[in-house]
Design an enzyme around this catalytic site. Structure first.
Site, PDB file in Angstrom:
ATOM      1  N   TYR A 126       0.860  -1.189   0.000  1.00  0.00           N
ATOM      2  CA  TYR A 126       0.000   0.000   0.000  1.00  0.00           C
ATOM      3  C   TYR A 126       0.892   1.233   0.000  1.00  0.00           C
ATOM      4  CZ  TYR A 126      -3.437   3.492   1.535  1.00  0.00           C
ATOM      5  OH  TYR A 126      -4.258   4.589   1.626  1.00  0.00           O
TER       6      TYR A 126
ATOM      7  N   ASP B  57       9.185   2.797   0.384  1.00  0.00           N
ATOM      8  CA  ASP B  57       8.114   3.482   1.096  1.00  0.00           C
ATOM      9  C   ASP B  57       8.151   2.986   2.534  1.00  0.00           C
ATOM     10  OD1 ASP B  57       5.859   4.553   2.149  1.00  0.00           O
ATOM     11  OD2 ASP B  57       4.465   3.750   0.653  1.00  0.00           O
TER      12      ASP B  57
ATOM     13  N   LYS C   2       3.530   8.787   9.310  1.00  0.00           N
ATOM     14  CA  LYS C   2       3.189   8.174  10.598  1.00  0.00           C
ATOM     15  C   LYS C   2       4.112   8.646  11.745  1.00  0.00           C
ATOM     16  CE  LYS C   2       0.369   4.693   8.514  1.00  0.00           C
ATOM     17  NZ  LYS C   2       0.545   4.103   7.203  1.00  0.00           N
TER      18      LYS C   2
HETATM   19  C1  LIG Z   1       0.063   4.692   5.817  1.00  0.00           C
HETATM   20  C2  LIG Z   1       0.851   4.467   4.612  1.00  0.00           C
HETATM   21  C3  LIG Z   1       0.768   5.322   3.494  1.00  0.00           C
HETATM   22  C4  LIG Z   1      -0.218   6.436   3.421  1.00  0.00           C
HETATM   23  O1  LIG Z   1       0.005   7.414   4.398  1.00  0.00           O
HETATM   24  P1  LIG Z   1      -1.195   8.422   4.771  1.00  0.00           P
HETATM   25  O2  LIG Z   1      -0.572   9.333   5.768  1.00  0.00           O
HETATM   26  O3  LIG Z   1      -2.288   7.569   5.309  1.00  0.00           O
HETATM   27  O4  LIG Z   1      -1.575   9.107   3.521  1.00  0.00           O
HETATM   28  C5  LIG Z   1       1.633   5.095   2.436  1.00  0.00           C
HETATM   29  N1  LIG Z   1       2.508   4.102   2.445  1.00  0.00           N
HETATM   30  C6  LIG Z   1       2.634   3.270   3.500  1.00  0.00           C
HETATM   31  C7  LIG Z   1       3.661   2.194   3.461  1.00  0.00           C
HETATM   32  C8  LIG Z   1       1.799   3.418   4.608  1.00  0.00           C
HETATM   33  O5  LIG Z   1       1.905   2.580   5.633  1.00  0.00           O
END
Ligand SMILES: *Cc1c(COP(=O)(O)O)cnc(C)c1O
Length: 422
Positions: free
Chosen positions: A142, A237, A265
């Site tokens: 994701y 990511d 996060k």
């Molecule tokens: C949470 C998450 C996102 C998206 O971040 P948001 O702050 O919710 O937009 C993207 N990549 C990873 C790996 C994530 O865990």
């Protein structure tokens, strides 16, 4: 205070599905979501006066638990100075310097407001820097809800893709190639076919948004090598793994240097922050120096910068060791309970964990989407309900991981044991 069903009815009347992010809706669980009014340490408090040990922790940012006293004190001080300036200010500089000093492959950083934004910018930067269009993404990773990342595998050849959401033009879907995690051959095939047009591979180096699908570092090293050989960028990511799998995320732990890294996060300590970072030669493509545009009215918001810095400063070798010890105890406690509770009602469940991330799942191992049990959501429903009833709050979706924080200490773990067996 109104009770939960009333609040949810009011919400669904004026907010789509009653929520501002879909996973909060308890969809698939046949339950009305609880409304929570307070978080403190490892606990959440609902509108009916009940408290829960929180293992969702706002889906990851709260590495220190709710209302960490130091973060709170710094935020209070910051409030006295005002909460947004739209100018240069020293608070983001402090956070940026802290990060650049601590993480050896980062030379420059740009703050945005979410993980989604960070990924969106990283992809644009990769395309701008390479003058190529296509991005390789892995099934089960994701990367936020930007158009280019809401793409799933198509039904045809490896690499073909289709949108996983309505509202995404075909033109965008065709530039995202979807491959299976761990499948080196299809990565090689993709580069053989369209190597000249692949701008980047993006991956969650420890995929943790569709279960916890641990990858061999050898696979990540292979991605590093093949991107380098083909003039494409490797984007890690680390929005969820950054500052959680050790300070430098999976990149530092595996000893792999990605070209670009995205954070979110934990980096905001519970306030909205995302970041994109990398070597100066790449980051210089961003406006106002380069021609890759990126901007944000509230970017590097001073409150968020302060909460982030105060959180990161507490993440030392010592605190990581502590959290990992709490996490190991948690696995033991749950595994014993799965085995023994109610004549083995949840006997098929295991905990797959890494550092302070854990996933409750009825299998020993899963490293790609095809290995995830098909009945996951159905099976999860009674487990979630039983735990909620015992005052234990998991992320309300079988595919979401759980989070252990510094607040989940021995006292909380003792309370967990008592609640489980009650
Ligand atoms: C949470 C998450 C996102 C998206 O971040 P948001 O702050 O919710 O937009 C993207 N990549 C990873 C790996 C994530 O865990």
């Amino acid at each position: 205070m109104n009770s939960t069903p009333t609040l949810f009815a009011r919400s669904t009347a004026i907010v789509p599905g009653g929520v501002h992010s879909p996973v909060r809706s308890f969809k698939g669980l046949d339950m009305t979501p609880k409304f929570f009014t307070k978080g403190q340490g490892a606990y959440l408090y609902d509108t009916e006066g009940e408290n829960y040990i929180d293992f969702c922790m706002s889906f990851g940012p709260l590495m220190l638990g709710h209302q960490d006293p130091q973060v709170k004190a710094s935020l209070s001080k910051a409030l006295e100075r005002g909460w947004t300036f739209g100018t240069c200010e020293p608070y983001s500089l402090e956070l940026a310097e802290y990060l650049v000093e601590k993480i050896n492959f980062i030379e420059q950083i740009r703050f945005v407001n979410s993980g989604t934004e960070a990924v969106m910018t990283a992809l644009r930067l990769a395309r701008g820097a390479t003058h190529r269009n296509k991005i390789i993404k892995f099934n089960g990773c994701y990367h936020g809800h930007t158009d280019a990342m809401l793409i799933k595998a198509g039904s045809g050849l490896a690499g073909t893709a289709q949108a996983s959401s309505a509202g995404i033009p075909e033109g965008i879907a065709k530039d995202t190639l979807i491959l299976e995690l761990g499948d080196k051959a299809s990565v090689q095939q993709c580069f053989a076919h369209s190597g000249e047009d692949i701008a980047a591979i993006i991956i969650e180096p420890l995929p943790a948004n569709n279960g916890l699908l641990k990858q061999d570092y050898e696979f990540l090293k292979f991605l590093r090598k093949i991107t380098k050989e083909n003039g494409a960028l490797l984007i890690f990511d680390e929005v969820i793994t950054g500052f959680r799998i050790g300070f430098g995320g999976v990149a530092s732990k595996a000893g792999i240097t990605p070209d670009l890294v995205t954070y979110g996060k934990i980096i905001g300590g519970g306030l909205p922050v995302g970041a994109i970072a990398g070597p100066k030669k790449l980051m210089q493509y961003l406006a106002p120096i380069g021609d890759v545009y990126q901007a944000g009215t509230l970017s590097a918001n001073p409150l968020a910068m302060v909460a982030g810095l105060e959180t990161l400063k507490q993440l030392t070798d010592e605190t990581y060791a502590k959290i990992e010890q709490y996490s190991a105890s948690l696995s033991e406690i749950f595994n014993k309970w799965f085995h023994e509770w109610n004549n083995g009602e949840f006997n098929n469940y295991k905990i797959i964990s890494e550092s302070s991330l854990f996933w409750i799942v009825p299998t020993d191992t899963a490293t790609n989407v095809n290995e995830i049990p098909k009945t996951l959501t159905e099976d999860f429903r009674p487990l979630f309900a039983t735990l909620l009833d015992k005052g234990i709050y998991l992320s309300p979706n079988a595919y979401e991981v759980g989070f252990v924080s510094l607040a989940h200490d021995e006292t909380v773990l003792k309370d967990l044991t008592e609640r489980l067996w009650h």
